[in-house]
Design a protein around this motif. Structure first.
Motif, PDB file in Angstrom:
ATOM      1  N   GLY A 238      -0.011   0.627  -4.858  1.00  0.00           N
ATOM      2  CA  GLY A 238       1.412   0.285  -4.960  1.00  0.00           C
ATOM      3  C   GLY A 238       2.341   1.403  -4.521  1.00  0.00           C
ATOM      4  N   HIS A 239       1.774   2.564  -4.283  1.00  0.00           N
ATOM      5  CA  HIS A 239       2.604   3.735  -3.995  1.00  0.00           C
ATOM      6  C   HIS A 239       2.711   4.023  -2.499  1.00  0.00           C
ATOM      7  N   HIS A 240       2.999   2.991  -1.756  1.00  0.00           N
ATOM      8  CA  HIS A 240       3.157   3.164  -0.304  1.00  0.00           C
ATOM      9  C   HIS A 240       4.387   2.405   0.158  1.00  0.00           C
ATOM     10  N   PHE A 262      -9.032   5.463  -6.796  1.00  0.00           N
ATOM     11  CA  PHE A 262      -7.977   4.460  -6.574  1.00  0.00           C
ATOM     12  C   PHE A 262      -7.319   4.068  -7.871  1.00  0.00           C
ATOM     13  N   HIS A 263      -6.071   3.706  -7.741  1.00  0.00           N
ATOM     14  CA  HIS A 263      -5.423   2.873  -8.738  1.00  0.00           C
ATOM     15  C   HIS A 263      -5.198   1.549  -8.035  1.00  0.00           C
ATOM     16  N   PHE A 264      -5.999   0.583  -8.393  1.00  0.00           N
ATOM     17  CA  PHE A 264      -5.869  -0.722  -7.750  1.00  0.00           C
ATOM     18  C   PHE A 264      -4.716  -1.509  -8.344  1.00  0.00           C
ATOM     19  N   VAL A 308      -8.194   0.638 -12.140  1.00  0.00           N
ATOM     20  CA  VAL A 308      -7.118  -0.351 -12.030  1.00  0.00           C
ATOM     21  C   VAL A 308      -5.874   0.252 -12.682  1.00  0.00           C
ATOM     22  N   ASP A 309      -4.731   0.099 -12.045  1.00  0.00           N
ATOM     23  CA  ASP A 309      -3.467   0.498 -12.676  1.00  0.00           C
ATOM     24  C   ASP A 309      -2.524  -0.699 -12.591  1.00  0.00           C
ATOM     25  N   GLN A 310      -2.676  -1.589 -13.535  1.00  0.00           N
ATOM     26  CA  GLN A 310      -1.842  -2.795 -13.575  1.00  0.00           C
ATOM     27  C   GLN A 310      -1.426  -3.049 -15.024  1.00  0.00           C
TER      28      GLN A 310
HETATM   29 MN    MN Z   1      -0.998   4.758 -10.666  1.00  0.00          MN
END
Ligand code: MN
Ligand code: RM4
Ligand code: MN
Length: 412
Positions: A238-240, A262-264, A308-310
């Protein structure tokens, strides 16, 4: 769905054999991939406009671990639980005494430790880039305390994200801030035990409006390289910025042997924390293409931490996390269905259409039967989401727990 997937699986095996794909190898890699889910994904979350409570959201770290253990129980590949220090251990080390044993009793373990240097009021003008040496020290001390928590919990990952940045031109001096950050990161790095790894996350926007100090993968890479061999780059999808080619970044970092993990998640506009693969499954497939290729021809890149980062606001939390794991497995499986020989030949022959077709053919392959057989071989229900829903766990905890205050990580 009718479950004559065995017959479909046999047909798929034939198709894949003709592409030179070893199906047994694909299944064993799918079974071996471990994906960490985040403790904060099981608690209440919201937007910057409000917090929304769900009946059943976890409040305590024990509840979050119990919920994560359900995701592992039904998917078989999610045994790690990433933790956020301030949200999960408000009393620091004292909260960690028996936690590893508790996690282990549920079949999971504590994964990445995420310090939090973005919520305290002292950090309004930055943490590791703050002009005030006392604030920088406060941030460093918190990260060093987090290392101690990691040691206590048997974690070997220190995962760092900084909200540091400025809102207006002229507000800060980029280079001075860069040097503060480097010095702080190195101090933290040197405090890590030898078997711990530092993951440095980047983000080009938010919460600062004008600039963020660790804005992109190149900056993370530079900081990591200057810290030492155990510092690696963390790619949060998400960081793009819109249109950025993430798979290219992944390939570059793999080649530099600095892809830490990754943080998916997925985004439509910005850091939306949407389910990975929900908006752009082809992108996830292309990222997995790079990862699968790197597994075929390994270099000295460290083991990649799949996390996962959700934090779901409108989806039911455990359902969403099971779905997330399934999306990841689908992308990984499809990436392993590429006809590598045909692709390599097409690249050499400058045959762009055939090369692209190799990618499309793999992406369009229905890998469901293969995933089901792999799960069955792991002793799991082939349909994890349905099985979880049928288990009654969520009905039970949402009744028992109800709606409660304090179930917040993000913004709570
Ligand atoms: Mn993150
Ligand atoms: C950030 C970043 C971090 C996460 C925080 C809550 O945007 O993604 O990884 O810990 O949000
Ligand atoms: Mn984020």
């Amino acid at each position: 769905m009718t479950d004559n997937y065995r017959a479909e699986y046999d047909l798929l095996c034939e198709k894949l054999a003709s592409r030179g794909v070893d199906v047994e190898n694909v299944k064993s890699r799918l079974k071996a991939q471990k994906i960490e889910t985040p403790s904060w994904g099981y608690s209440d979350s919201g937007t910057r406009f409000g917090q929304y409570q769900q009946a059943g959201s976890a409040v305590t770290i024990e509840e979050k671990i119990a919920d994560a253990a359900q995701v592992h129980k039904f998917t078989g590949v999610a045994p790690g639980v990433a933790v956020h220090v301030l949200w999960d251990f408000p009393n620091g080390l004292a909260d960690c005494e028996t936690l590893s044993d508790y996690a282990r009793s549920l079949g999971v373990y504590i994964g990445a430790i995420n310090p939090n240097v973005f919520q305290d009021k002292e950090y309004a003008f930055g943490s590791i880039t703050n002009e005030d040496a006392k604030v920088r020290k406060m941030a460093v001390d918190h990260m060093i305390d987090s290392i101690e928590i990691g040691k206590k919990l048997g974690s070997d990952l220190l995962s760092l994200w900084f909200a540091d940045g400025t809102d207006y031109p002229g507000q800060g001096d980029f280079r001075r801030r860069k040097n503060y950050a480097q010095e702080c990161l190195k101090t933290v790095y040197d405090a890590m035990p030898e078997d711990m790894r530092m993951l440095v996350e980047y983000k080009p926007f938010e919460p600062a409006f004008y600039h963020t100090d660790l804005a992109d993968w190149g900056m993370s890479l530079s900081f990591a390289q200057k810290c030492g061999p155990n510092a690696h780059v963390l790619v949060d999808l998400g960081h793009h910025l819109q249109g950025q080619n993430i798979e290219h970044i992944v390939a570059f970092l793999l080649d530099e042997e600095r892809l830490g993990g990754f943080h998916f998640n997925n985004h439509k506009y910005a850091d939306d924390d949407l389910t990975v693969g929900s908006i752009n499954p082809y992108e996830l497939f292309l990222i997995y293409n790079e990862l699968a290729k790197a597994e075929d021809t390994p270099n000295n890149n460290p083991p990649v931490a799949y996390m996962v980062d959700q934090a779901h606001v409108t989806k039911s939390k455990i359902d969403a996390m099971v779905q997330t794991i399934m999306h990841i497995q689908t992308a990984y499986a499809k990436a392993m269905c590429i006809n590598r020989k045909k692709l390599a030949d097409a690249q050499m022959a400058k045959d762009v259409v055939t090369a692209e077709t190799c990618m499309q053919d793999a992406f369009n392959t229905d890998v469901e039967p293969l995933l089901k057989v792999a799960r069955e071989e792991m002793g799991l229900d082939p349909n994890p989401l349905e099985a979880f829903r049928a288990s009654g766990y969520w009905d039970k905890v949402s009744k028992e727990r109800g709606i409660r205050a304090g179930a917040g990580g993000l913004g709570a």
